[in-house]
Design a protein around this motif. Sequence first.
Motif, PDB file in Angstrom:
ATOM      1  N   LEU A   1      22.915 -62.324 -29.717  1.00  0.00           N
ATOM      2  CA  LEU A   1      24.496 -62.079 -29.804  1.00  0.00           C
ATOM      3  C   LEU A   1      24.364 -60.440 -30.181  1.00  0.00           C
ATOM      4  N   VAL A   2      23.808 -60.227 -31.412  1.00  0.00           N
ATOM      5  CA  VAL A   2      24.019 -58.710 -31.644  1.00  0.00           C
ATOM      6  C   VAL A   2      23.636 -57.967 -30.785  1.00  0.00           C
ATOM      7  N   GLN A   3      22.548 -58.094 -30.063  1.00  0.00           N
ATOM      8  CA  GLN A   3      22.069 -57.254 -28.886  1.00  0.00           C
ATOM      9  C   GLN A   3      23.229 -56.926 -27.756  1.00  0.00           C
ATOM     10  N   VAL A   4      23.880 -58.186 -27.507  1.00  0.00           N
ATOM     11  CA  VAL A   4      25.023 -58.162 -26.477  1.00  0.00           C
ATOM     12  C   VAL A   4      26.104 -57.319 -26.999  1.00  0.00           C
ATOM     13  N   VAL A   5      26.610 -57.667 -28.306  1.00  0.00           N
ATOM     14  CA  VAL A   5      27.586 -56.895 -28.950  1.00  0.00           C
ATOM     15  C   VAL A   5      27.431 -55.373 -28.911  1.00  0.00           C
ATOM     16  N   LEU A   6      26.187 -54.878 -29.338  1.00  0.00           N
ATOM     17  CA  LEU A   6      25.711 -53.489 -29.396  1.00  0.00           C
ATOM     18  C   LEU A   6      25.923 -52.894 -28.119  1.00  0.00           C
ATOM     19  N   ARG A   7      25.328 -53.651 -27.119  1.00  0.00           N
ATOM     20  CA  ARG A   7      25.151 -53.060 -25.856  1.00  0.00           C
ATOM     21  C   ARG A   7      26.612 -52.834 -25.122  1.00  0.00           C
ATOM     22  N   GLN A   8      27.669 -53.777 -25.449  1.00  0.00           N
ATOM     23  CA  GLN A   8      28.951 -53.787 -24.861  1.00  0.00           C
ATOM     24  C   GLN A   8      29.713 -52.455 -25.693  1.00  0.00           C
ATOM     25  N   SER A   9      29.521 -52.363 -26.976  1.00  0.00           N
ATOM     26  CA  SER A   9      29.822 -51.408 -27.654  1.00  0.00           C
ATOM     27  C   SER A   9      29.530 -49.915 -27.038  1.00  0.00           C
ATOM     28  N   ARG A  10      28.201 -49.835 -26.769  1.00  0.00           N
ATOM     29  CA  ARG A  10      27.801 -48.560 -26.394  1.00  0.00           C
ATOM     30  C   ARG A  10      28.220 -48.528 -25.183  1.00  0.00           C
ATOM     31  N   ALA A  11      28.424 -49.311 -24.156  1.00  0.00           N
ATOM     32  CA  ALA A  11      28.862 -49.106 -22.781  1.00  0.00           C
ATOM     33  C   ALA A  11      30.316 -48.594 -22.940  1.00  0.00           C
ATOM     34  N   ASN A  12      31.107 -49.598 -23.932  1.00  0.00           N
ATOM     35  CA  ASN A  12      32.690 -48.990 -24.085  1.00  0.00           C
ATOM     36  C   ASN A  12      32.771 -47.712 -24.554  1.00  0.00           C
ATOM     37  N   ASP A  13      31.721 -46.913 -25.294  1.00  0.00           N
ATOM     38  CA  ASP A  13      31.567 -45.632 -25.705  1.00  0.00           C
ATOM     39  C   ASP A  13      31.385 -44.686 -24.511  1.00  0.00           C
ATOM     40  N   VAL A  14      30.579 -45.086 -23.739  1.00  0.00           N
ATOM     41  CA  VAL A  14      30.138 -44.152 -22.460  1.00  0.00           C
ATOM     42  C   VAL A  14      31.509 -44.193 -21.626  1.00  0.00           C
ATOM     43  N   VAL A  15      32.034 -45.398 -21.398  1.00  0.00           N
ATOM     44  CA  VAL A  15      33.463 -45.183 -20.625  1.00  0.00           C
ATOM     45  C   VAL A  15      34.327 -44.422 -21.190  1.00  0.00           C
ATOM     46  N   SER A  16      34.722 -44.523 -22.618  1.00  0.00           N
ATOM     47  CA  SER A  16      35.695 -43.752 -23.267  1.00  0.00           C
ATOM     48  C   SER A  16      35.458 -42.170 -23.050  1.00  0.00           C
ATOM     49  N   GLY A  17      34.155 -41.674 -23.109  1.00  0.00           N
ATOM     50  CA  GLY A  17      33.845 -40.243 -23.035  1.00  0.00           C
ATOM     51  C   GLY A  17      34.223 -39.810 -21.644  1.00  0.00           C
ATOM     52  N   ILE A  18      34.002 -40.590 -20.546  1.00  0.00           N
ATOM     53  CA  ILE A  18      33.883 -40.026 -19.278  1.00  0.00           C
ATOM     54  C   ILE A  18      35.295 -39.120 -18.910  1.00  0.00           C
ATOM     55  N   PRO A  19      36.482 -39.840 -18.913  1.00  0.00           N
ATOM     56  CA  PRO A  19      37.613 -38.947 -18.628  1.00  0.00           C
ATOM     57  C   PRO A  19      37.852 -37.691 -19.326  1.00  0.00           C
ATOM     58  N   ARG A  20      37.646 -37.534 -20.518  1.00  0.00           N
ATOM     59  CA  ARG A  20      37.644 -36.421 -21.165  1.00  0.00           C
ATOM     60  C   ARG A  20      36.648 -35.253 -20.725  1.00  0.00           C
ATOM     61  N   LEU A  21      35.398 -35.738 -20.732  1.00  0.00           N
ATOM     62  CA  LEU A  21      34.246 -35.052 -20.230  1.00  0.00           C
ATOM     63  C   LEU A  21      34.564 -34.535 -18.637  1.00  0.00           C
ATOM     64  N   MET A  22      35.060 -35.235 -17.785  1.00  0.00           N
ATOM     65  CA  MET A  22      35.146 -34.720 -16.241  1.00  0.00           C
ATOM     66  C   MET A  22      36.577 -33.823 -16.379  1.00  0.00           C
ATOM     67  N   ALA A  23      37.475 -34.253 -17.040  1.00  0.00           N
ATOM     68  CA  ALA A  23      38.813 -33.535 -17.089  1.00  0.00           C
ATOM     69  C   ALA A  23      38.649 -32.298 -17.528  1.00  0.00           C
ATOM     70  N   GLN A  24      37.769 -32.111 -18.861  1.00  0.00           N
ATOM     71  CA  GLN A  24      37.483 -30.960 -19.482  1.00  0.00           C
ATOM     72  C   GLN A  24      36.904 -29.848 -18.378  1.00  0.00           C
ATOM     73  N   ILE A  25      35.863 -30.375 -17.753  1.00  0.00           N
ATOM     74  CA  ILE A  25      35.227 -29.567 -16.881  1.00  0.00           C
ATOM     75  C   ILE A  25      35.954 -28.864 -15.730  1.00  0.00           C
ATOM     76  N   ASP A  26      36.902 -29.787 -15.203  1.00  0.00           N
ATOM     77  CA  ASP A  26      37.765 -29.644 -14.147  1.00  0.00           C
ATOM     78  C   ASP A  26      38.649 -28.625 -14.438  1.00  0.00           C
ATOM     79  N   LYS A  27      39.243 -28.700 -15.911  1.00  0.00           N
ATOM     80  CA  LYS A  27      40.186 -27.721 -16.296  1.00  0.00           C
ATOM     81  C   LYS A  27      39.773 -26.588 -16.568  1.00  0.00           C
ATOM     82  N   ILE A  28      38.663 -26.260 -17.041  1.00  0.00           N
ATOM     83  CA  ILE A  28      37.820 -24.989 -17.355  1.00  0.00           C
ATOM     84  C   ILE A  28      37.602 -24.129 -16.082  1.00  0.00           C
ATOM     85  N   TYR A  29      37.226 -24.985 -14.899  1.00  0.00           N
ATOM     86  CA  TYR A  29      36.889 -24.406 -13.730  1.00  0.00           C
ATOM     87  C   TYR A  29      37.952 -24.349 -12.729  1.00  0.00           C
ATOM     88  N   ALA A  30      39.251 -24.751 -13.283  1.00  0.00           N
ATOM     89  CA  ALA A  30      40.432 -24.999 -12.194  1.00  0.00           C
ATOM     90  C   ALA A  30      40.724 -23.733 -11.484  1.00  0.00           C
TER      91      ALA A  30
END
Length: 239
Positions: free
Chosen positions: A43-72
Amino acid sequence: MLHSPHPVRQARPLPHAQRGFTIVELSVAVAIAGVLLVSAIALVQVVLRQSRANDVVSGIPRLMAQIDKIYARANNFVGLTTDVAVGFGAFDSVFDILGAPPNRIANNRFGYATNVDVATAFTGAASNTGYAVTFAGIPSSSCADIVTSAAATGIRGILVQPEGTVGTRAITTAGIGTMTLAAIQAVAPGGAAASGTTGGGAVVKGNLANGNLDIAAMTDPRACGTGSSTVTIGLVNWK
């Protein structure tokens, strides 16, 4: 002296209380404890994996948007690297930044590298009009969640490739260098065999005219449906 007509009964000694546990009882207790421990760890492994996946997902929009903004205002993405993206703040706190300029790296929450590479031949020789952000070491069990969440943020193209070795990205800088827009768009619905001109990854978004996620391709054994324990996910944007 008076005597009772009834014989005096001597008090019987109380039986000694049983002390300790039998071997059978101990074995049962140990077995139950073992099952509970294994269940808790899982159960702990599942919770940790889900938490890490959520962190990856939360970082994607800013990451891509910031690159596009700088090179706009630029015609291409010449000079874009992982270290450069770190320098202008594309990676937020859900990434672990290691090293010093000009060799900084950004690890995702699963502990593996997130790389930024220019697609140098994307719309023609030396066009440099596309780029890819690759996430290595993504558990296959988290692949579908991350891909569908990334697709909802407006990422134009998504590639997935099973990893031969955990954490060693399967969509490489060399592969991204050969990636072309025409090859991505030409992939038939449901996916086609990965090729050099798709960065070595199976195309799960970018090949459908309406820009939707190609669900059949995403669940293919060459993508999230793999038997490998981890995959590399590549997010592609272009001018």
